[in-house]
Design an enzyme around this catalytic site. Structure first.
Site, PDB file in Angstrom:
ATOM      1  N   GLY A   4      45.543   4.862  43.937  1.00 23.05           N
ATOM      2  CA  GLY A   4      44.920   5.774  43.725  1.00 23.05           C
ATOM      3  C   GLY A   4      45.743   7.140  44.978  1.00 23.05           C
ATOM      4  N   SER A  52      47.948   9.399  44.257  1.00 23.35           N
ATOM      5  CA  SER A  52      48.481  10.587  43.775  1.00 23.35           C
ATOM      6  C   SER A  52      47.980  11.824  44.446  1.00 23.35           C
ATOM      7  CB  SER A  52      48.511  10.674  42.202  1.00 23.35           C
ATOM      8  OG  SER A  52      47.139  10.250  41.861  1.00 23.35           O
ATOM      9  N   ARG A  53      46.707  11.464  44.678  1.00 23.75           N
ATOM     10  CA  ARG A  53      45.576  12.887  45.311  1.00 23.75           C
ATOM     11  C   ARG A  53      44.916  12.189  46.343  1.00 23.75           C
ATOM     12  NH1 ARG A  53      41.976  14.086  41.440  1.00 23.75           N
ATOM     13  NH2 ARG A  53      42.131  12.208  40.258  1.00 23.75           N
ATOM     14  N   ASN A  56      42.324   2.071  47.461  1.00 20.29           N
ATOM     15  CA  ASN A  56      41.708   3.318  47.571  1.00 20.29           C
ATOM     16  C   ASN A  56      41.366   3.984  46.295  1.00 20.29           C
ATOM     17  OD1 ASN A  56      41.635   6.192  48.745  1.00 20.29           O
ATOM     18  ND2 ASN A  56      43.024   6.571  47.206  1.00 20.29           N
ATOM     19  N   SER A 100      32.626   3.581  51.113  1.00 17.41           N
ATOM     20  CA  SER A 100      31.743   4.906  51.323  1.00 17.41           C
ATOM     21  C   SER A 100      30.560   4.929  52.082  1.00 17.41           C
ATOM     22  CB  SER A 100      31.257   5.438  49.682  1.00 17.41           C
ATOM     23  OG  SER A 100      30.561   6.333  49.696  1.00 17.41           O
ATOM     24  N   TYR A 128      27.544   3.920  41.392  1.00 17.47           N
ATOM     25  CA  TYR A 128      28.737   4.101  42.702  1.00 17.47           C
ATOM     26  C   TYR A 128      28.338   3.475  43.865  1.00 17.47           C
ATOM     27  CZ  TYR A 128      31.843   6.775  45.617  1.00 17.47           C
ATOM     28  OH  TYR A 128      32.968   6.857  46.584  1.00 17.47           O
TER      29      TYR A 128
HETATM   30  N1  LIG Z   1      35.830  12.363  48.645  1.00 17.19           N
HETATM   31  C1  LIG Z   1      34.922  11.807  49.087  1.00 17.19           C
HETATM   32  O1  LIG Z   1      34.012  12.408  49.353  1.00 17.19           O
HETATM   33  C2  LIG Z   1      34.926  10.243  49.263  1.00 17.19           C
HETATM   34  C3  LIG Z   1      33.677   9.949  49.955  1.00 17.19           C
HETATM   35  C4  LIG Z   1      33.701   8.360  50.390  1.00 17.19           C
HETATM   36  C5  LIG Z   1      34.573   7.789  49.633  1.00 17.19           C
HETATM   37  N2  LIG Z   1      35.531   8.101  48.818  1.00 17.19           N
HETATM   38  C6  LIG Z   1      36.571   6.975  48.222  1.00 17.19           C
HETATM   39  O2  LIG Z   1      37.835   7.318  48.493  1.00 17.19           O
HETATM   40  C7  LIG Z   1      38.611   6.861  47.601  1.00 17.19           C
HETATM   41  C8  LIG Z   1      39.540   7.924  47.124  1.00 17.19           C
HETATM   42  O3  LIG Z   1      38.859   9.206  46.924  1.00 17.19           O
HETATM   43  P1  LIG Z   1      39.362  10.745  46.729  1.00 17.19           P
HETATM   44  O4  LIG Z   1      38.233  11.704  47.259  1.00 17.19           O
HETATM   45  O5  LIG Z   1      40.773  10.890  47.419  1.00 17.19           O
HETATM   46  O6  LIG Z   1      39.449  10.808  45.299  1.00 17.19           O
HETATM   47  P2  LIG Z   1      40.203  11.455  44.179  1.00 17.19           P
HETATM   48  O7  LIG Z   1      41.004  12.705  44.727  1.00 17.19           O
HETATM   49  O8  LIG Z   1      39.612  11.738  42.814  1.00 17.19           O
HETATM   50  O9  LIG Z   1      41.514  10.724  43.598  1.00 17.19           O
HETATM   51  C9  LIG Z   1      41.182   9.518  43.239  1.00 17.19           C
HETATM   52  C10 LIG Z   1      42.464   8.471  42.985  1.00 17.19           C
HETATM   53  O10 LIG Z   1      42.027   7.477  42.185  1.00 17.19           O
HETATM   54  C11 LIG Z   1      42.961   7.465  40.958  1.00 17.19           C
HETATM   55  N3  LIG Z   1      42.175   6.511  39.713  1.00 17.19           N
HETATM   56  C12 LIG Z   1      40.872   7.151  39.137  1.00 17.19           C
HETATM   57  N4  LIG Z   1      40.446   6.606  37.906  1.00 17.19           N
HETATM   58  C13 LIG Z   1      41.547   5.513  38.003  1.00 17.19           C
HETATM   59  C14 LIG Z   1      41.635   4.535  37.070  1.00 17.19           C
HETATM   60  N5  LIG Z   1      40.724   4.200  36.029  1.00 17.19           N
HETATM   61  N6  LIG Z   1      42.574   3.619  37.218  1.00 17.19           N
HETATM   62  C15 LIG Z   1      43.545   3.819  38.347  1.00 17.19           C
HETATM   63  N7  LIG Z   1      43.350   4.869  39.366  1.00 17.19           N
HETATM   64  C16 LIG Z   1      42.515   5.610  39.056  1.00 17.19           C
HETATM   65  C17 LIG Z   1      43.362   8.750  40.549  1.00 17.19           C
HETATM   66  O11 LIG Z   1      44.535   8.649  40.008  1.00 17.19           O
HETATM   67  P3  LIG Z   1      45.216   9.923  39.201  1.00 17.19           P
HETATM   68  O12 LIG Z   1      44.747  11.314  39.926  1.00 17.19           O
HETATM   69  O13 LIG Z   1      46.449   9.795  39.033  1.00 17.19           O
HETATM   70  O14 LIG Z   1      44.571   9.741  37.689  1.00 17.19           O
HETATM   71  C18 LIG Z   1      43.546   9.244  42.225  1.00 17.19           C
HETATM   72  O15 LIG Z   1      44.831   9.012  42.732  1.00 17.19           O
HETATM   73  C19 LIG Z   1      37.687   6.273  46.426  1.00 17.19           C
HETATM   74  O16 LIG Z   1      37.544   5.082  46.416  1.00 17.19           O
HETATM   75  C20 LIG Z   1      36.446   7.022  46.732  1.00 17.19           C
HETATM   76  O17 LIG Z   1      35.373   6.207  45.953  1.00 17.19           O
HETATM   77  C21 LIG Z   1      35.605   9.345  48.815  1.00 17.19           C
END
Ligand SMILES: NC(=O)c1ccc[n+]([C@@H]2O[C@H](COP(=O)([O-])OP(=O)(O)OC[C@H]3O[C@@H](n4cnc5c(N)ncnc54)[C@H](OP(=O)(O)O)[C@@H]3O)[C@@H](O)[C@H]2O)c1
Length: 253
Positions: A13, A15-16, A92, A144, A157
């Site tokens: 993950g 890419s973003r 991630n 998380s 989740y």
């Molecule tokens: N944002 C928050 O508030 C938060 C809080 C606590 C924990 N987290 C955790 O932190 C991690 C990263 O979150 P983020 O906020 O950076 O999320 P994000 O910006 O939505 O990015 C999600 C990443 O996961 C990849 N992904 C999604 N579905 C997938 C699939 N089916 N197979 C393979 N890859 C997949 C996406 O790839 P593509 O973009 O290329 O599709 C993207 O690179 C996650 O595990 C999330 O649960 C986030």
């Protein structure tokens, strides 16, 4: 101070959001990075260009959908054929799907478990022989606060992220001394995942921030630092740890 020269790191993950920020920081610390992505090829390609500008290493990108176990296998076949070993796996990639119990959607539940739980399990399974070839192997999982205190309307989740906390402890006990396994547990982070909740209504954001002792939502870079620290030699005696990165909103590891 953190010197990761010679380390090969896979960020799922990447890419973003948090994964992209961690990839940049790994590159700045001297590591070679493989950016995994699913759909966002353009962003992954642009990020790899950025990584080359940061450091002239053999940075790569590779797509795979965690819904498909065979694609996960291909990801690690690629790592094996291109690098021959892996020093750090950052689990991630994740999805956050609304799923109130009164309208429980089994497809959303299954997707959450496949991406957030089975994904890291299969990644580690395939990474193991490659990590065992490293002299400084580690895994950093991304859980998380939702997995610590529960999150209404997102219980699949929460369950998936709770599973990753337990798995971190089990894997640390099972895979030491060769492989350290740790976890970060972020609270609210301003990324695409949370943007609808955080950016649409300033009053909602204000309410969220007022409940955080440090009074702000994290930026992806705030989480990248702890991820890179846990992967680094500075954390060489740390394994099985759940590191809160939540501004104090949940005060337990
Ligand atoms: N944002 C928050 O508030 C938060 C809080 C606590 C924990 N987290 C955790 O932190 C991690 C990263 O979150 P983020 O906020 O950076 O999320 P994000 O910006 O939505 O990015 C999600 C990443 O996961 C990849 N992904 C999604 N579905 C997938 C699939 N089916 N197979 C393979 N890859 C997949 C996406 O790839 P593509 O973009 O290329 O599709 C993207 O690179 C996650 O595990 C999330 O649960 C986030």
């Amino acid at each position: 101070m953190i010197d990761l020269n010679g380390m090969h790191v896979l960020v799922t993950g990447g890419s973003r959001g948090i994964g992209a920020a961690a990839s940049r920081l790994f590159a700045r610390a001297g590591a070679t990075v493989l950016v995994h992505y699913r759909d966002h090829e353009e962003q992954a390609t642009a990020l790899v260009e950025e990584l080359f500008a940061i450091s002239a290493r053999d940075h790569r990108r590779f797509p795979c959908d965690f819904m498909e176990p065979s694609e996960i296998e291909e990801l690690f076949q690629y790592v094996s054929s291109e690098w021959g070993r892996l020093d750090c796996l950052v689990n991630n990639a994740g999805i956050w799907l609304h799923n109130p119990m009164s309208q429980f959607d089994e497809d959303r539940y299954i997707a959450t478990m496949r991406v957030n739980v089975r994904g890291p399990f299969l990644c580690l399974r395939h990474a193991l022989p490659l990590l065992r070839l490293s002299k400084q192997a580690s895994v950093v999982n991304v859980s998380s606060t939702s997995g610590q205190r529960g999150e209404p309307f997102y219980s699949p989740y929460s369950a998936s992220k709770g599973a990753i906390i337990s798995a971190t402890k089990a894997w640390a006990a099972e895979l030491g001394p060769e492989i350290r396994v740790n976890c970060v547990a972020p609270g609210w982070v301003d990324t695409d995942m949370s943007s609808a909740a955080l950016r649409d209504d300033p009053a909602v954001r204000e309410e969220i921030e007022s409940a955080i002792p440090l009074r702000r939502v994290a930026r992806a870079e705030d989480v990248a630092g702890p991820i890179v620290f846990l992967a680094s030699p500075l954390a060489r005696h740390i394994t099985g740890e759940i590191l809160n990165v939540n501004g104090g909103s949940v005060l337990c590891g």
